[in-house]
Scaffold this motif. Structure first.
Motif, PDB file in Angstrom:
ATOM      1  N   ALA A  15      36.446  39.362  49.746  1.00 31.17           N
ATOM      2  CA  ALA A  15      37.638  39.241  48.905  1.00 31.17           C
ATOM      3  C   ALA A  15      38.465  40.523  48.910  1.00 31.17           C
ATOM      4  N   ILE A  65      49.038  35.474  39.612  1.00 32.45           N
ATOM      5  CA  ILE A  65      48.082  34.511  40.156  1.00 32.45           C
ATOM      6  C   ILE A  65      48.831  33.287  40.666  1.00 32.45           C
ATOM      7  N   GLN A  67      48.168  29.469  42.643  1.00 31.28           N
ATOM      8  CA  GLN A  67      47.151  28.477  42.986  1.00 31.28           C
ATOM      9  C   GLN A  67      47.738  27.295  43.746  1.00 31.28           C
ATOM     10  N   ILE A  85      38.516  37.167  38.137  1.00 26.47           N
ATOM     11  CA  ILE A  85      39.129  36.444  39.248  1.00 26.47           C
ATOM     12  C   ILE A  85      38.724  37.117  40.554  1.00 26.47           C
ATOM     13  N   VAL A  86      38.379  36.293  41.507  1.00 27.38           N
ATOM     14  CA  VAL A  86      38.071  36.742  42.858  1.00 27.38           C
ATOM     15  C   VAL A  86      39.242  36.251  43.688  1.00 27.38           C
ATOM     16  N   GLY A  87      39.963  37.180  44.308  1.00 24.77           N
ATOM     17  CA  GLY A  87      41.207  36.750  44.914  1.00 24.77           C
ATOM     18  C   GLY A  87      41.536  37.348  46.259  1.00 24.77           C
ATOM     19  N   THR A 154      43.873  32.562  43.760  1.00 25.51           N
ATOM     20  CA  THR A 154      42.564  32.287  43.192  1.00 25.51           C
ATOM     21  C   THR A 154      42.594  30.855  42.674  1.00 25.51           C
ATOM     22  N   ASN A 155      41.461  30.332  42.312  1.00 27.66           N
ATOM     23  CA  ASN A 155      41.406  28.974  41.783  1.00 27.66           C
ATOM     24  C   ASN A 155      40.107  28.802  40.998  1.00 27.66           C
ATOM     25  N   SER A 158      37.002  30.200  42.226  1.00 26.60           N
ATOM     26  CA  SER A 158      36.862  31.652  42.326  1.00 26.60           C
ATOM     27  C   SER A 158      37.424  32.364  41.099  1.00 26.60           C
ATOM     28  N   SER A 159      37.462  31.658  39.981  1.00 28.77           N
ATOM     29  CA  SER A 159      37.829  32.229  38.686  1.00 28.77           C
ATOM     30  C   SER A 159      36.730  31.840  37.708  1.00 28.77           C
TER      31      SER A 159
END
Length: 172
Positions: A15, A65, A67, A85-87, A154-155, A158-159
């Motif tokens: 990430a 963010i 999506q 959040i992993v983005g 992110t989504n 992955s949040s």
């Protein structure tokens, strides 16, 4: 979806960002839609206040963010709730939606022939995010934001709520 600590390490390694923070404001090109969502104190595409950086190089207090194209993986963020959040950073958006002035004026909805790829979980910077069925105005709006701000894809996959088991995996 089930994640192990080993999965979390792999996702984190790939990430651009792992961030702790809260949603603070919606980002929408239509002011009345933005105002409605802000009054309900939740959103999907929004401004996110970063409180802690676990991974990534940021020199800003906020990220945005996005999506697009996440389908049923969209995360609805409640304002004031803490999230990990992993983005993946998006530098630019490219609209692949078929377009003509005549069809646009008739406000018809149409789709591309190609299906969007599955959303990434983590991953390196997307130089051009391909948008398959997004309104032209919205893509242009996000391109203006991406010119001056950090936009993170992110989504729901992955949040994570900061206090959840998976959220704690990412914060260690």
């Amino acid at each position: 979806m089930s994640l192990t600590k080993k999965d979390v390490k792999k996702i984190t390694k790939n990430a651009d960002y792992v961030l702790l923070g809260t949603a603070v404001e919606n980002v929408h090109h239509n002011d009345s839609i933005k105002a409605t969502l802000d009054s309900e104190k939740f959103g999907i595409d929004l401004k996110f206040k970063v409180e802690k950086i676990y991974k990534g190089n940021l020199k800003t207090e906020f990220v945005f963010i996005n999506q697009f194209e996440t389908g049923n993986c969209i995360q609805a963020f409640r304002f004031g709730e803490k999230y990990i959040i992993v983005g993946t950073r998006i530098e630019k958006f490219e609209n692949l939606r078929p377009f003509s002035e005549a069809v646009y004026k008739e406000d018809k909805i149409f789709e591309t022939v190609a299906s969007p790829p599955p959303p990434p979980i983590g991953g390196l910077t997307i130089r051009k995010m391909k948008c398959y069925n997004i309104e032209m105005e919205l893509v242009e709006h996000w391109n203006k934001i991406a010119e001056n701000e950090i936009v993170v894809y992110t989504n729901q996959c992955s949040s994570f709520y900061a206090e959840s088991t998976y959220g704690k995996y990412f914060s260690k």
